[in-house]
Design a protein around this motif. Structure first.
Motif, PDB file in Angstrom:
ATOM      1  N   ALA A   1      43.021  28.655  34.428  1.00 17.23           N
ATOM      2  CA  ALA A   1      43.936  28.880  33.320  1.00 17.23           C
ATOM      3  C   ALA A   1      43.618  29.919  32.416  1.00 17.23           C
ATOM      4  CB  ALA A   1      44.437  27.704  32.863  1.00 17.23           C
ATOM      5  N   TYR A   2      42.672  30.211  31.850  1.00  9.71           N
ATOM      6  CA  TYR A   2      42.256  31.980  31.145  1.00  9.71           C
ATOM      7  C   TYR A   2      41.677  33.185  31.909  1.00  9.71           C
ATOM      8  CZ  TYR A   2      38.132  29.447  31.176  1.00  9.71           C
ATOM      9  OH  TYR A   2      36.565  28.656  32.011  1.00  9.71           O
ATOM     10  N   TYR A   3      41.334  32.715  32.387  1.00  9.90           N
ATOM     11  CA  TYR A   3      40.041  34.102  33.206  1.00  9.90           C
ATOM     12  C   TYR A   3      40.517  35.059  32.968  1.00  9.90           C
ATOM     13  CZ  TYR A   3      35.748  36.034  34.246  1.00  9.90           C
ATOM     14  OH  TYR A   3      34.540  36.832  34.620  1.00  9.90           O
ATOM     15  N   LEU A   4      41.950  35.364  33.260  1.00 10.89           N
ATOM     16  CA  LEU A   4      42.368  36.936  33.229  1.00 10.89           C
ATOM     17  C   LEU A   4      42.301  37.280  31.898  1.00 10.89           C
ATOM     18  CD1 LEU A   4      45.042  36.873  35.975  1.00 10.89           C
ATOM     19  CD2 LEU A   4      43.420  38.132  35.756  1.00 10.89           C
ATOM     20  N   ASP A   5      42.540  36.516  31.071  1.00 11.58           N
ATOM     21  CA  ASP A   5      43.247  37.128  29.211  1.00 11.58           C
ATOM     22  C   ASP A   5      41.592  36.488  28.556  1.00 11.58           C
ATOM     23  OD1 ASP A   5      45.520  37.545  29.519  1.00 11.58           O
ATOM     24  OD2 ASP A   5      46.228  35.500  28.922  1.00 11.58           O
ATOM     25  N   TYR A   6      40.937  35.890  29.003  1.00 12.22           N
ATOM     26  CA  TYR A   6      39.939  35.212  27.786  1.00 12.22           C
ATOM     27  C   TYR A   6      38.355  35.626  28.302  1.00 12.22           C
ATOM     28  CZ  TYR A   6      43.709  33.723  24.821  1.00 12.22           C
ATOM     29  OH  TYR A   6      44.415  33.640  24.376  1.00 12.22           O
ATOM     30  N   LYS A   7      38.802  35.982  29.907  1.00 11.48           N
ATOM     31  CA  LYS A   7      37.159  36.017  31.118  1.00 11.48           C
ATOM     32  C   LYS A   7      36.497  34.771  30.756  1.00 11.48           C
ATOM     33  CE  LYS A   7      38.325  39.974  31.960  1.00 11.48           C
ATOM     34  NZ  LYS A   7      39.295  39.715  31.926  1.00 11.48           N
ATOM     35  N   ASN A   8      35.344  35.081  30.918  1.00 11.64           N
ATOM     36  CA  ASN A   8      34.233  33.779  29.974  1.00 11.64           C
ATOM     37  C   ASN A   8      34.649  32.705  29.012  1.00 11.64           C
ATOM     38  OD1 ASN A   8      33.108  35.964  29.396  1.00 11.64           O
ATOM     39  ND2 ASN A   8      31.005  34.475  29.349  1.00 11.64           N
ATOM     40  N   LYS A   9      35.343  33.169  28.059  1.00 12.67           N
ATOM     41  CA  LYS A   9      35.377  32.673  27.077  1.00 12.67           C
ATOM     42  C   LYS A   9      36.294  31.133  26.560  1.00 12.67           C
ATOM     43  CE  LYS A   9      33.951  37.014  24.527  1.00 12.67           C
ATOM     44  NZ  LYS A   9      34.146  38.934  23.831  1.00 12.67           N
TER      45      LYS A   9
END
Ligand SMILES: [Fe+2]
Length: 202
Positions: A166-174
């Motif tokens: 849901a977020y890794y592409l944009d936010y990596k591990n954050k």
């Protein structure tokens, strides 16, 4: 047969908060896969085919063993994501108002205190899962594609997908940055509508 619901907004509509790449992958690949695998599981259990998804998930522990896991994971995935798309909007963000806003403030003290607690729950999910706001305004977390229906609870008012997809592409591990951004697209109108119906029905 279940099918992939269309979004009510374009893949790029959530702009800087959730990118087109994530939305496209999440909806057209991840969600589609849950739908396909759910349908495949029901092909193997024709007796379950006519049941609404809420009925299957609410009765998950009683379903035949050979399809139970597949329906749990993929039926849960389909149900959760179908709601998740509705809980976001390019016109979202801000704070809930009216009856829902008042109820959240009554329970948590302030909107900020509510989002702080929700965010803490989201960050506390180990691995993949979801955070849910329930009609009684309690916060619940589940692992994988489980949801509150599977433990006999009500359908949630709001939920957040904290799988890395849901977020890794944009936010990596954050994950924290993702959750913080997500508040800017929450569709409070839909949440308020679900709250008003849950109050009426309870
Ligand atoms: Fe997801």
């Amino acid at each position: 047969m279940f099918s992939l619901p269309e979004l009510s907004y374009d893949y790029d509509a959530l702009g800087k908060y959730i990118s087109k790449d994530i939305m496209q992958l999440h909806h057209s690949k991840h969600h589609q896969t849950y739908v396909d695998k759910l349908n495949a599981a029901l092909d193997a259990a024709p007796g379950l085919r006519d049941r609404p998804i809420e009925s299957l998930l609410g009765d998950i522990d009683s379903l035949p063993q050979d399809v139970q896991s597949a329906i749990r994971n993929n039926g849960g995935g389909h149900y959760n994501h179908s709601l998740f798309w509705q809980w976001m909007s390019p016109d979202g963000g801000g704070q809930p108002s009216g009856q829902l806003g008042d109820a959240i403030t009554d329970k948590y003290g302030s909107y900020q205190a509510f989002t702080d607690e929700f965010t803490a729950k989201a960050l506390g999910v180990f691995g993949s899962g979801w955070v849910w706001l329930q009609p009684d305004l309690s916060l619940v977390t589940t692992a994988n594609q489980d949801n509150p229906l599977m433990s006999g609870q009500a359908s949630p008012l709001l939920g957040l997908d904290v799988w890395e997809h849901a977020y890794y592409l944009d936010y990596k591990n954050k994950r924290n940055d993702y959750v913080e951004a997500w508040w800017n697209v929450v569709n409070w109108d839909v949440v308020a509508d679900r709250f008003s119906k849950s109050t009426v029905n309870s």
